[in-house]
Design a protein around this motif. Structure first.
Motif, PDB file in Angstrom:
ATOM      1  N   THR A 207       0.837  -1.199   0.000  1.00  0.00           N
ATOM      2  CA  THR A 207       0.000   0.000   0.000  1.00  0.00           C
ATOM      3  C   THR A 207       0.875   1.253   0.000  1.00  0.00           C
ATOM      4  O   THR A 207       2.098   1.184   0.238  1.00  0.00           O
ATOM      5  CB  THR A 207      -0.911   0.037   1.242  1.00  0.00           C
ATOM      6  N   ALA A 208       0.229   2.376  -0.238  1.00  0.00           N
ATOM      7  CA  ALA A 208       0.954   3.654  -0.234  1.00  0.00           C
ATOM      8  C   ALA A 208       1.550   3.951   1.139  1.00  0.00           C
ATOM      9  O   ALA A 208       2.680   4.436   1.254  1.00  0.00           O
ATOM     10  CB  ALA A 208       0.010   4.786  -0.658  1.00  0.00           C
ATOM     11  N   ASP A 209       0.789   3.599   2.208  1.00  0.00           N
ATOM     12  CA  ASP A 209       1.302   3.832   3.562  1.00  0.00           C
ATOM     13  C   ASP A 209       2.518   2.965   3.838  1.00  0.00           C
ATOM     14  O   ASP A 209       3.504   3.414   4.447  1.00  0.00           O
ATOM     15  CB  ASP A 209       0.211   3.529   4.597  1.00  0.00           C
ATOM     16  N   GLU A 210       2.479   1.713   3.399  1.00  0.00           N
ATOM     17  CA  GLU A 210       3.624   0.816   3.605  1.00  0.00           C
ATOM     18  C   GLU A 210       4.841   1.290   2.825  1.00  0.00           C
ATOM     19  O   GLU A 210       5.978   1.217   3.312  1.00  0.00           O
ATOM     20  CB  GLU A 210       3.245  -0.610   3.199  1.00  0.00           C
ATOM     21  N   ALA A 211       4.622   1.786   1.614  1.00  0.00           N
ATOM     22  CA  ALA A 211       5.724   2.305   0.807  1.00  0.00           C
ATOM     23  C   ALA A 211       6.370   3.506   1.491  1.00  0.00           C
ATOM     24  O   ALA A 211       7.596   3.643   1.529  1.00  0.00           O
ATOM     25  CB  ALA A 211       5.210   2.696  -0.580  1.00  0.00           C
ATOM     26  N   MET A 212       5.527   4.377   2.039  1.00  0.00           N
ATOM     27  CA  MET A 212       6.049   5.550   2.730  1.00  0.00           C
ATOM     28  C   MET A 212       6.835   5.145   3.970  1.00  0.00           C
ATOM     29  O   MET A 212       7.901   5.704   4.258  1.00  0.00           O
ATOM     30  CB  MET A 212       4.888   6.477   3.117  1.00  0.00           C
ATOM     31  N   LYS A 213       6.335   4.152   4.698  1.00  0.00           N
ATOM     32  CA  LYS A 213       7.036   3.692   5.890  1.00  0.00           C
ATOM     33  C   LYS A 213       8.421   3.143   5.535  1.00  0.00           C
ATOM     34  O   LYS A 213       9.374   3.321   6.284  1.00  0.00           O
ATOM     35  CB  LYS A 213       6.212   2.622   6.600  1.00  0.00           C
ATOM     36  N   ARG A 214       8.527   2.440   4.397  1.00  0.00           N
ATOM     37  CA  ARG A 214       9.833   1.907   3.977  1.00  0.00           C
ATOM     38  C   ARG A 214      10.816   3.030   3.678  1.00  0.00           C
ATOM     39  O   ARG A 214      11.995   2.962   4.035  1.00  0.00           O
ATOM     40  CB  ARG A 214       9.655   1.017   2.741  1.00  0.00           C
TER      41      ARG A 214
END
Length: 240
Positions: A207-214
């Protein structure tokens, strides 16, 4: 102010001095260079002026921001140390101070003694109000004991009014340009971060949130700004 009209030749000198100052502003000099030009042109614009300085009040403390001669700086410092003097009076009251040094001893003894020892016999100071972060006085020193004339006070008042407007406009323009640059940088940063997120989403199916967290995790781990992490990630894929 009222009194005798200003002689045309003095107005011509003032006009020429302001034209020179305007030309200098168009080259986008540093603020220090602008203040030094203001001092130099003030000496040119006001008859009887031999030296000039600008007293700037920053956080309640006076300092000489520019001058045409070290002797002017010395005289300013004596006033700052004493906590009184014509430059501080002009800055505090917003009124022009004009005097021959022969009459100033009782009121400002330290200032008068030092100024006379350096050959200064006359003094003229006008308030210089630019904005909330720059204010003070423009100070003129004359070697003669003429005490400057009323017309000199009017010339200096006109000069400082126009100079204040020019400095205020220049400072506003520079702040606006800086904000525009910061906004452009922020938009550029956002774009590359979104690009990096999009690649991570496509490659890893996250997800976009997971990508941002990475991206944030990598930024913290490598102690590199988030924007630079995104740039490196995008560039590494482009190179591959």
């Amino acid at each position: 102010m009222t009194g005798e009209p200003i002689p045309p030749e003095h107005l011509d000198e003032l006009t020429a001095a302001l034209a020179d100052l305007t030309g200098a502003l168009e080259t986008e000099p540093s603020e220090q260079e602008i203040l030094e030009a203001v001092c130099a042109d003030a000496v040119r614009a006001v008859p009887g002026a031999d030296l000039a300085s600008i007293t700037a009040i920053r956080d309640g403390e006076p300092e000489t921001a520019a001058s045409t001669d070290d002797r002017a700086v010395e005289i300013d410092r004596v006033q700052y140390a004493a906590g009184e003097g014509p430059c501080l009076r002009a800055a505090e009251t917003g009124e022009i101070v004009r005097l021959p040094l022969a009459t100033a001893g009782a009121q400002w003894p330290e200032f008068t003694k030092h100024a006379l020892s350096l050959g200064v016999g006359s003094y003229l100071a006008a308030p210089l109000r630019v904005d909330g972060s720059l204010g003070g006085a423009l100070n003129l020193f004359g070697y003669g004991d003429h005490g400057f004339a009323e017309t000199d006070s009017r010339l200096l008042a006109l000069y400082t009014t126009i100079v204040s407007f020019g400095l205020r406009t220049t400072r506003r323009y520079r702040r606006a340009r800086q904000r525009a640059t910061e906004l452009e940088t922020a938009m550029s940063s956002r774009a590359v971060i979104e690009q990096a997120k999009g690649i991570l989403i496509a490659v890893h199916g996250i997800t976009a949130d997971e990508a941002m967290k990475r991206l944030i995790a990598e930024s913290q781990h490598s102690n590199v700004k988030l924007r630079d992490v995104a740039i490196r990630f995008v560039e590494s894929l482009s190179a591959g």
